[in-house]
Motif scaffolding. Sequence first.
Motif, PDB file in Angstrom:
ATOM      1  N   THR A 157       0.850  -1.299  -0.125  1.00 50.58           N
ATOM      2  CA  THR A 157      -0.044  -0.071   0.072  1.00 50.58           C
ATOM      3  C   THR A 157       1.023   1.349   0.118  1.00 50.58           C
ATOM      4  O   THR A 157       2.105   1.337   0.259  1.00 50.58           O
ATOM      5  CB  THR A 157      -0.886  -0.006   1.167  1.00 50.58           C
ATOM      6  N   SER A 158       0.205   2.358  -0.101  1.00 50.12           N
ATOM      7  CA  SER A 158       0.881   3.658  -0.227  1.00 50.12           C
ATOM      8  C   SER A 158       2.143   3.649  -1.241  1.00 50.12           C
ATOM      9  O   SER A 158       3.072   4.163  -0.980  1.00 50.12           O
ATOM     10  CB  SER A 158       1.254   4.246   0.940  1.00 50.12           C
ATOM     11  N   SER A 160       4.456   4.286  -4.938  1.00 49.66           N
ATOM     12  CA  SER A 160       4.419   5.510  -5.419  1.00 49.66           C
ATOM     13  C   SER A 160       5.434   5.304  -6.564  1.00 49.66           C
ATOM     14  O   SER A 160       6.605   4.473  -6.375  1.00 49.66           O
ATOM     15  CB  SER A 160       4.907   6.543  -4.817  1.00 49.66           C
ATOM     16  N   THR A 380      -7.525   5.129  -7.737  1.00 46.72           N
ATOM     17  CA  THR A 380      -6.704   5.881  -6.795  1.00 46.72           C
ATOM     18  C   THR A 380      -7.445   7.199  -6.408  1.00 46.72           C
ATOM     19  O   THR A 380      -7.517   7.790  -5.146  1.00 46.72           O
ATOM     20  CB  THR A 380      -5.162   6.232  -7.561  1.00 46.72           C
ATOM     21  N   ASN A 383     -10.492   5.871  -4.176  1.00 46.89           N
ATOM     22  CA  ASN A 383     -10.356   5.226  -2.736  1.00 46.89           C
ATOM     23  C   ASN A 383      -9.538   5.926  -1.920  1.00 46.89           C
ATOM     24  O   ASN A 383      -9.865   5.681  -0.454  1.00 46.89           O
ATOM     25  CB  ASN A 383      -9.611   3.850  -3.040  1.00 46.89           C
ATOM     26  N   ASN A 384      -8.756   6.824  -2.185  1.00 46.03           N
ATOM     27  CA  ASN A 384      -8.070   7.525  -1.209  1.00 46.03           C
ATOM     28  C   ASN A 384      -8.829   8.332  -0.205  1.00 46.03           C
ATOM     29  O   ASN A 384      -9.865   8.997  -0.694  1.00 46.03           O
ATOM     30  CB  ASN A 384      -6.885   8.306  -1.627  1.00 46.03           C
ATOM     31  N   SER A 385      -8.594   8.512   0.999  1.00 45.79           N
ATOM     32  CA  SER A 385      -9.495   9.490   1.954  1.00 45.79           C
ATOM     33  C   SER A 385      -9.501  10.789   1.535  1.00 45.79           C
ATOM     34  O   SER A 385      -8.386  11.221   1.007  1.00 45.79           O
ATOM     35  CB  SER A 385      -9.305   9.122   3.516  1.00 45.79           C
ATOM     36  N   MET A 388      -6.630  12.721   2.836  1.00 43.65           N
ATOM     37  CA  MET A 388      -5.238  12.555   2.031  1.00 43.65           C
ATOM     38  C   MET A 388      -5.385  13.451   0.834  1.00 43.65           C
ATOM     39  O   MET A 388      -4.431  13.172  -0.057  1.00 43.65           O
ATOM     40  CB  MET A 388      -4.993  11.020   1.763  1.00 43.65           C
ATOM     41  N   ALA A 390      -7.916  12.893  -1.532  1.00 44.09           N
ATOM     42  CA  ALA A 390      -8.703  12.228  -2.674  1.00 44.09           C
ATOM     43  C   ALA A 390      -9.753  13.295  -3.372  1.00 44.09           C
ATOM     44  O   ALA A 390     -10.557  13.612  -2.715  1.00 44.09           O
ATOM     45  CB  ALA A 390      -9.160  11.031  -2.089  1.00 44.09           C
ATOM     46  N   SER A 442      -4.506   3.518   1.319  1.00 47.28           N
ATOM     47  CA  SER A 442      -4.140   4.049   0.218  1.00 47.28           C
ATOM     48  C   SER A 442      -3.343   3.060  -0.788  1.00 47.28           C
ATOM     49  O   SER A 442      -2.416   2.568  -0.090  1.00 47.28           O
ATOM     50  CB  SER A 442      -3.663   5.402   0.025  1.00 47.28           C
ATOM     51  N   PRO A 446      -1.246   9.392  -2.697  1.00 49.67           N
ATOM     52  CA  PRO A 446      -2.008  10.448  -3.280  1.00 49.67           C
ATOM     53  C   PRO A 446      -1.079  11.556  -3.846  1.00 49.67           C
ATOM     54  O   PRO A 446      -1.283  12.167  -4.932  1.00 49.67           O
ATOM     55  CB  PRO A 446      -2.662  11.089  -2.060  1.00 49.67           C
ATOM     56  N   ASN A 458      -3.527  14.161  -5.435  1.00 45.91           N
ATOM     57  CA  ASN A 458      -4.159  15.004  -4.619  1.00 45.91           C
ATOM     58  C   ASN A 458      -4.565  16.383  -4.913  1.00 45.91           C
ATOM     59  O   ASN A 458      -3.739  17.053  -5.425  1.00 45.91           O
ATOM     60  CB  ASN A 458      -3.095  15.128  -3.462  1.00 45.91           C
TER      61      ASN A 458
END
Length: 583
Positions: A157-158, A160, A380, A383-385, A388, A390, A442, A446, A458
């Motif tokens: 997760t997370s 990049s 992406t 789903n990201n909060s 963060m 999203a 995530s 983001p 982001n």
Amino acid sequence: MKLPKKAVAVASALAMVGLLTSCIGGAPEAEQAAISEFPEKWDEEITVDVFDELANYMGVQEGWFGDLVKKKFNMKLNIIAPNVAGGGDTLYNTRVSAGDLGDLIVTSKGKKLNELVEGGLVLDSAPFYPAMKNVEKFDTAVTHLNDGKDGVYAFPTSVSSIKPTEPSEGIDPTFGPYLRWDLYKQLGYPELNTLEDLLPVLKDMQDLEPTAPNGAKVYAISLFKDWDGNMMVTAKQPTTFYGYDERGFVLAKADGSDYQSILDDDGEYLRTLKFYYEANKLGLVDPESTTQNYDTMWSKVQNGQVLFSWWPWLGQAAYNTDANTQAGKGFQIAPLKDMKVFAYGAEAYGAQQVITIGSKAEDPERIAAFIDWLYSPEGTYANNSQTMGAAGPQGLTWDLDDSGQPALTELGQQAFIGGEAEVPAEWGGGSYIDGGSTLNVSAVLPADVDKETGLPFNYKTWPTYQELVKTPLSEDWKAKMGDAPTSMDYLKDNDQLLVAPGASYTPPTDPSEIETLRNQVKAVIVQYSWKMSFAASEAEFEQLKSQLQEEAEGLGYDKVLEFDMESAKAQNEAREKVAEKLG
């Protein structure tokens, strides 16, 4: 496409025979045909049990995210959340004992993941991996995560494409000295050379606004207890202004140049306790700090009763409403001249959490397709909060403007700037915030860049958003800070950021003896830290400090410190390696 090295042999065998025979731990052998692509549609509706250690919601995912998943995969997500169920690891242990943790699992890598693999509770996803075109972009992280395992058992997760030596946090660092900028401005932006220089400035700010709009007394600083662990958590925070982060009882500098015991006489932790003692002596510390929790403290920040914050996601998030910022009021970072703020580098191999497929899942192929979607640009964004950054689904909360730039729609502006929006029925209806993803993890960072737009996922980083949220507060801050667009830009441009390379380091689990000693010692550290912060005199402060050091040593502090110091140095070695390899 490159597969994780342990899966290459599996994939070769699949190519020859079209089947995979995989023995997972003690589970019986099962055959699964290899696939190179997922179906375009799924005819039968299924409900998937999602055991999610990070989720703060229990039940079936509703709202626009649930609607999106239903339309794409004909699937409902039933979230099983230990955080909500309570009882610590009870729910986890009960389900593990029953041999079925969930169909889709969000858990921690390292010891816990290894136990699940060995116990046969997670599936080898190697048969689906060739079809996971979105995950393929992060193959290096997948390979690293599954190294030593005979298959593809988990997804990071997370992840990049950002270099691990670059900060992962977006427009603001995780930490920093954030002040009520409007009051700081009224004082004429006094110079702040060191942490200690904040004290007279905070005193003058408190004198300028002694009472909040709700009639309550204003305090410069308000503390809370419920996050205390190895130490008093609010005493650790200012150490990050100087590039340190915690590793047990050690404060380790991001660049590996220094390691401190938190009980060192001249160390940053005791410096912070002295700072709070001096602040309290000046009447700057909320007397309810010793009994309140984070939520109570948050409400005070929200109500204008607090003037200092260690984090943007406290001061700015709670107080910087549209009404306040349009009036020129709000929290902004006020740099100390000697600071080098700790920043987390983008994790080269992913964060601590991982995503896996349960071995009892009835339709693992569809779950694999869903996981792969989470790594797609669409997944992406969705789903990201929101915290963060999203942006949500394209066409609902954002879209490309006439110049081809991503920009928030009217509904997106209502949701992200106004604080709430109602979603149209064709998108699932209901409240936008309530309808967001409850996975709370995530797949892709983001801050990573969407190749289609050339900008991060982001939305807070988008030029269109920056223009949209210009306020008297932000414009005044920029004018004073050399026209820097964001806090992160200012810190980078002025060499006031210290990035800890993202090495995805997993610390060793405490052996039973260390765990026992730690629990005894940390209780004493926390207890004395609070007493020192509220000491009646300097003599009492020094006496309490000596007692703390003596009692901690008597309870085995040095033994735990040695263990933590080894971990801190191993973490730095991992950072150096990843910086050399990928930085």
